[in-house]
Motif scaffolding. Structure first.
Motif, PDB file in Angstrom:
ATOM      1  N   PRO A 124      49.648  27.622  33.284  1.00  0.00           N
ATOM      2  CA  PRO A 124      48.267  27.825  32.856  1.00  0.00           C
ATOM      3  C   PRO A 124      47.805  29.214  33.281  1.00  0.00           C
ATOM      4  N   PRO A 125      46.923  29.827  32.491  1.00  0.00           N
ATOM      5  CA  PRO A 125      46.471  31.162  32.871  1.00  0.00           C
ATOM      6  C   PRO A 125      45.686  31.124  34.174  1.00  0.00           C
ATOM      7  N   ALA A 126      45.945  32.094  35.013  1.00  0.00           N
ATOM      8  CA  ALA A 126      45.261  32.163  36.308  1.00  0.00           C
ATOM      9  C   ALA A 126      43.826  32.631  36.091  1.00  0.00           C
ATOM     10  N   PRO A 127      42.871  32.007  36.797  1.00  0.00           N
ATOM     11  CA  PRO A 127      41.494  32.460  36.653  1.00  0.00           C
ATOM     12  C   PRO A 127      41.335  33.847  37.260  1.00  0.00           C
ATOM     13  N   PRO A 128      40.437  34.649  36.709  1.00  0.00           N
ATOM     14  CA  PRO A 128      40.246  35.985  37.279  1.00  0.00           C
ATOM     15  C   PRO A 128      39.687  35.887  38.689  1.00  0.00           C
ATOM     16  N   ARG A 129      40.231  36.716  39.556  1.00  0.00           N
ATOM     17  CA  ARG A 129      39.799  36.703  40.956  1.00  0.00           C
ATOM     18  C   ARG A 129      38.990  37.958  41.229  1.00  0.00           C
ATOM     19  N   SER A 130      37.864  37.761  41.871  1.00  0.00           N
ATOM     20  CA  SER A 130      37.067  38.907  42.305  1.00  0.00           C
ATOM     21  C   SER A 130      37.160  38.993  43.819  1.00  0.00           C
ATOM     22  N   PRO A 131      37.142  40.203  44.352  1.00  0.00           N
ATOM     23  CA  PRO A 131      37.252  40.318  45.805  1.00  0.00           C
ATOM     24  C   PRO A 131      36.020  39.709  46.471  1.00  0.00           C
ATOM     25  N   PRO A 132      36.219  39.072  47.629  1.00  0.00           N
ATOM     26  CA  PRO A 132      35.075  38.468  48.305  1.00  0.00           C
ATOM     27  C   PRO A 132      34.110  39.569  48.783  1.00  0.00           C
ATOM     28  N   SER A 133      32.847  39.289  48.621  1.00  0.00           N
ATOM     29  CA  SER A 133      31.860  40.278  49.070  1.00  0.00           C
ATOM     30  C   SER A 133      31.563  40.056  50.548  1.00  0.00           C
TER      31      SER A 133
END
Length: 137
Positions: A117-126
């Motif tokens: 399954p496609p990996a969800p986009p990850r954003s760096p933790p703020s």
């Protein structure tokens, strides 16, 4: 099982394109085409790695272009084994192998893998408020 059927369908489509584009590659009926593409897939999985290792010096000298000759040999051998799938000459096998390789590569790029399954986009933790990065000059 899905991945196997997907790869078999892609190979069958590529062999069909090669049979229609390259003069000298013919088949009598669609069952022969299915059998030929299945046998080509099995030979590519079993025999091709052995041939690649045995011809490693030639592969290095030709910068990998000898792979086209290996593909042609395997396609020619499939034409010999499956009577209703004919490959007239080594030249037809060479051009057919090239067409099959290009069509398979294009279809593999266009059709995504079904197993992953496609990996969800990850954003760096703020960072918490007031504790951001410090720039020391």
């Amino acid at each position: 099982m899905k991945r196997f059927l997907q790869r078999w369908a892609i190979t069958t489509l590529a062999v069909t394109v090669a049979a229609h584009v390259v003069p000298g590659i013919t088949y009598d009926h669609w069952v022969a085409l299915l059998v030929a593409s299945l046998l080509l897939g099995v030979l590519n999985a079993v025999l091709r790695p052995v041939l690649m290792v045995l011809s490693l010096p030639l592969l290095l000298v030709t910068l990998g272009l000898f792979t086209l000759v290996i593909n042609a040999l395997l396609l020619y051998f499939v034409g010999y084994l499956v009577r209703a799938f004919q490959v007239a000459s080594f030249g037809a096998a060479f051009w057919g192998g090239l067409v099959i390789s290009l069509v398979t590569m294009a279809l593999n790029v266009l059709i995504p893998e079904q197993n992953e399954p496609p990996a969800p986009p990850r954003s760096p933790p703020s960072p918490p408020a007031g504790q951001g990065p410090v720039i020391d000059v």
